[in-house]
Design a protein around this motif. Sequence first.
Motif, PDB file in Angstrom:
ATOM      1  N   VAL A 103      10.447 -11.019   4.906  1.00 18.93           N
ATOM      2  CA  VAL A 103       9.114 -11.651   5.593  1.00 18.93           C
ATOM      3  C   VAL A 103       8.359 -10.247   5.990  1.00 18.93           C
ATOM      4  CG1 VAL A 103       8.279 -12.625   7.780  1.00 18.93           C
ATOM      5  CG2 VAL A 103      10.421 -13.603   6.363  1.00 18.93           C
ATOM      6  N   ASP A 104       9.071  -9.347   6.426  1.00 14.01           N
ATOM      7  CA  ASP A 104       8.330  -8.060   6.967  1.00 14.01           C
ATOM      8  C   ASP A 104       7.827  -7.330   5.613  1.00 14.01           C
ATOM      9  OD1 ASP A 104       8.870  -8.704   9.479  1.00 14.01           O
ATOM     10  OD2 ASP A 104      10.779  -7.539   9.433  1.00 14.01           O
ATOM     11  N   GLY A 105       8.491  -7.606   4.760  1.00 14.28           N
ATOM     12  CA  GLY A 105       8.127  -6.568   3.559  1.00 14.28           C
ATOM     13  C   GLY A 105       7.090  -7.479   2.518  1.00 14.28           C
ATOM     14  N   ALA A 106       6.883  -8.645   2.732  1.00 16.25           N
ATOM     15  CA  ALA A 106       6.085  -9.397   1.708  1.00 16.25           C
ATOM     16  C   ALA A 106       4.775  -8.884   1.591  1.00 16.25           C
ATOM     17  CB  ALA A 106       6.048 -10.915   2.280  1.00 16.25           C
ATOM     18  N   LEU A 107       3.954  -8.939   0.337  1.00 16.99           N
ATOM     19  CA  LEU A 107       2.547  -8.754   0.287  1.00 16.99           C
ATOM     20  C   LEU A 107       1.739  -9.715   0.876  1.00 16.99           C
ATOM     21  CD1 LEU A 107       2.636  -6.958  -3.329  1.00 16.99           C
ATOM     22  CD2 LEU A 107       2.484  -5.861  -0.904  1.00 16.99           C
ATOM     23  N   GLY A 108       0.625  -9.514   1.509  1.00 19.43           N
ATOM     24  CA  GLY A 108      -0.140 -10.529   1.813  1.00 19.43           C
ATOM     25  C   GLY A 108      -1.331 -10.982   0.741  1.00 19.43           C
ATOM     26  N   VAL A 109      -1.760 -12.036   1.056  1.00 19.33           N
ATOM     27  CA  VAL A 109      -2.777 -12.477   0.181  1.00 19.33           C
ATOM     28  C   VAL A 109      -3.932 -11.182  -0.111  1.00 19.33           C
ATOM     29  CG1 VAL A 109      -4.631 -14.139  -0.257  1.00 19.33           C
ATOM     30  CG2 VAL A 109      -2.664 -15.009   0.719  1.00 19.33           C
ATOM     31  N   GLY A 110      -4.332 -11.079  -1.326  1.00 18.33           N
ATOM     32  CA  GLY A 110      -5.400  -9.797  -1.874  1.00 18.33           C
ATOM     33  C   GLY A 110      -4.745  -8.568  -1.801  1.00 18.33           C
ATOM     34  N   ALA A 111      -3.198  -8.297  -1.387  1.00 16.84           N
ATOM     35  CA  ALA A 111      -2.761  -6.985  -1.430  1.00 16.84           C
ATOM     36  C   ALA A 111      -2.413  -6.755  -2.786  1.00 16.84           C
ATOM     37  CB  ALA A 111      -1.517  -6.922  -0.628  1.00 16.84           C
ATOM     38  N   ALA A 112      -2.443  -5.452  -3.093  1.00 18.25           N
ATOM     39  CA  ALA A 112      -2.220  -4.699  -4.335  1.00 18.25           C
ATOM     40  C   ALA A 112      -0.696  -4.697  -4.771  1.00 18.25           C
ATOM     41  CB  ALA A 112      -2.715  -3.403  -4.635  1.00 18.25           C
ATOM     42  N   ALA A 113      -0.158  -5.280  -5.865  1.00 15.35           N
ATOM     43  CA  ALA A 113       1.078  -5.518  -6.155  1.00 15.35           C
ATOM     44  C   ALA A 113       1.537  -3.784  -6.685  1.00 15.35           C
ATOM     45  CB  ALA A 113       1.683  -6.243  -7.304  1.00 15.35           C
ATOM     46  N   PRO A 114       2.682  -3.570  -6.341  1.00 15.02           N
ATOM     47  CA  PRO A 114       3.144  -2.106  -6.995  1.00 15.02           C
ATOM     48  C   PRO A 114       3.219  -2.303  -8.754  1.00 15.02           C
ATOM     49  CG  PRO A 114       5.093  -3.159  -5.886  1.00 15.02           C
ATOM     50  CD  PRO A 114       3.823  -4.061  -5.636  1.00 15.02           C
ATOM     51  N   ASP A 115       3.129  -1.022  -9.067  1.00 16.57           N
ATOM     52  CA  ASP A 115       3.266  -1.148 -10.513  1.00 16.57           C
ATOM     53  C   ASP A 115       4.956  -1.077 -10.899  1.00 16.57           C
ATOM     54  OD1 ASP A 115       2.589  -0.712 -13.314  1.00 16.57           O
ATOM     55  OD2 ASP A 115       2.559   1.151 -13.249  1.00 16.57           O
ATOM     56  N   VAL A 116       5.149  -2.298 -11.685  1.00 15.03           N
ATOM     57  CA  VAL A 116       6.252  -2.472 -12.206  1.00 15.03           C
ATOM     58  C   VAL A 116       6.436  -2.634 -13.569  1.00 15.03           C
ATOM     59  CG1 VAL A 116       7.143  -3.051  -9.721  1.00 15.03           C
ATOM     60  CG2 VAL A 116       6.460  -4.869 -11.446  1.00 15.03           C
ATOM     61  N   ALA A 117       7.779  -2.771 -14.225  1.00 16.99           N
ATOM     62  CA  ALA A 117       7.761  -2.855 -15.696  1.00 16.99           C
ATOM     63  C   ALA A 117       8.513  -4.021 -15.814  1.00 16.99           C
ATOM     64  CB  ALA A 117       8.328  -1.595 -16.247  1.00 16.99           C
ATOM     65  N   PHE A 118       8.298  -4.817 -16.622  1.00 18.04           N
ATOM     66  CA  PHE A 118       9.108  -6.179 -16.830  1.00 18.04           C
ATOM     67  C   PHE A 118       9.627  -5.957 -18.505  1.00 18.04           C
ATOM     68  CE2 PHE A 118       5.582  -7.273 -13.818  1.00 18.04           C
ATOM     69  CZ  PHE A 118       6.145  -7.969 -13.058  1.00 18.04           C
ATOM     70  N   ALA A 119      10.705  -6.704 -18.388  1.00 18.86           N
ATOM     71  CA  ALA A 119      11.200  -6.861 -19.883  1.00 18.86           C
ATOM     72  C   ALA A 119      10.462  -7.794 -20.801  1.00 18.86           C
ATOM     73  CB  ALA A 119      12.628  -7.342 -20.069  1.00 18.86           C
ATOM     74  N   GLY A 120       9.803  -7.274 -21.838  1.00 19.37           N
ATOM     75  CA  GLY A 120       9.114  -8.232 -22.554  1.00 19.37           C
ATOM     76  C   GLY A 120       9.688  -8.296 -24.271  1.00 19.37           C
ATOM     77  N   GLU A 121       9.274  -9.342 -24.913  1.00 15.37           N
ATOM     78  CA  GLU A 121       9.751  -9.656 -26.259  1.00 15.37           C
ATOM     79  C   GLU A 121       9.954  -8.323 -26.950  1.00 15.37           C
ATOM     80  OE1 GLU A 121       8.436 -13.034 -28.194  1.00 15.37           O
ATOM     81  OE2 GLU A 121       9.005 -14.263 -26.343  1.00 15.37           O
ATOM     82  N   ALA A 122       8.689  -7.326 -26.897  1.00 16.54           N
ATOM     83  CA  ALA A 122       8.507  -6.256 -27.512  1.00 16.54           C
ATOM     84  C   ALA A 122       8.982  -4.953 -26.910  1.00 16.54           C
ATOM     85  CB  ALA A 122       7.302  -6.157 -28.292  1.00 16.54           C
ATOM     86  N   GLY A 123       9.595  -5.039 -25.750  1.00 15.67           N
ATOM     87  CA  GLY A 123      10.024  -3.917 -24.885  1.00 15.67           C
ATOM     88  C   GLY A 123       9.224  -4.019 -23.640  1.00 15.67           C
ATOM     89  N   PRO A 124       9.474  -2.922 -22.770  1.00 15.36           N
ATOM     90  CA  PRO A 124       8.746  -3.117 -21.183  1.00 15.36           C
ATOM     91  C   PRO A 124       7.417  -3.224 -21.394  1.00 15.36           C
ATOM     92  CG  PRO A 124      10.281  -1.194 -21.646  1.00 15.36           C
ATOM     93  CD  PRO A 124       9.958  -1.711 -23.229  1.00 15.36           C
ATOM     94  N   VAL A 125       6.815  -4.024 -20.376  1.00 18.08           N
ATOM     95  CA  VAL A 125       5.430  -4.174 -20.135  1.00 18.08           C
ATOM     96  C   VAL A 125       5.087  -3.650 -18.655  1.00 18.08           C
ATOM     97  CG1 VAL A 125       3.639  -5.891 -20.123  1.00 18.08           C
ATOM     98  CG2 VAL A 125       5.538  -6.210 -21.741  1.00 18.08           C
ATOM     99  N   ARG A 126       4.198  -2.952 -18.625  1.00 18.23           N
ATOM    100  CA  ARG A 126       3.955  -2.466 -17.116  1.00 18.23           C
ATOM    101  C   ARG A 126       2.872  -3.428 -16.629  1.00 18.23           C
ATOM    102  NH1 ARG A 126       1.654   2.713 -17.146  1.00 18.23           N
ATOM    103  NH2 ARG A 126       1.404   2.650 -15.012  1.00 18.23           N
ATOM    104  N   LEU A 127       2.934  -3.542 -15.248  1.00 18.46           N
ATOM    105  CA  LEU A 127       1.867  -4.375 -14.679  1.00 18.46           C
ATOM    106  C   LEU A 127       0.473  -3.849 -14.659  1.00 18.46           C
ATOM    107  CD1 LEU A 127       1.299  -6.864 -13.027  1.00 18.46           C
ATOM    108  CD2 LEU A 127       2.113  -5.855 -10.957  1.00 18.46           C
ATOM    109  N   ALA A 128       0.534  -2.472 -14.728  1.00 16.20           N
ATOM    110  CA  ALA A 128      -0.706  -1.899 -14.536  1.00 16.20           C
ATOM    111  C   ALA A 128      -1.499  -1.728 -15.851  1.00 16.20           C
ATOM    112  CB  ALA A 128      -0.611  -0.231 -14.158  1.00 16.20           C
TER     113      ALA A 128
END
Length: 82
Positions: free
Chosen positions: A40-65
């Motif tokens: 609850v304390d660490g949740a991002l609020g509406v309109g907040a910028a998400a941290p740049d993270v990488a997700f596993a994609g079918e063709a390899g990692p995909v960065r949010l940025a």
Amino acid sequence: MGLADRLDAIRRAFQDVDLPEHHRAALDRNIVALEESGAVDGALGVGAAAPDVAFAGEAGPVRLADLAARGPVVLTWFRGRW
């Protein structure tokens, strides 16, 4: 509406619902666990910028940025049923 407000709204919404007691207990336990986890304390609020993270994609990692550089991004989490 922040996460704490959403949890309160969920609690209120289920106050008058006729649920089996074990379902109500599970709902209450999960809400308390979420509150105590610090999410609850660490949740991002509406309109907040998400941290740049990488997700596993079918063709390899995909960065949010990289995705955001091409346009708006919508993130969803599906917890699933395991």
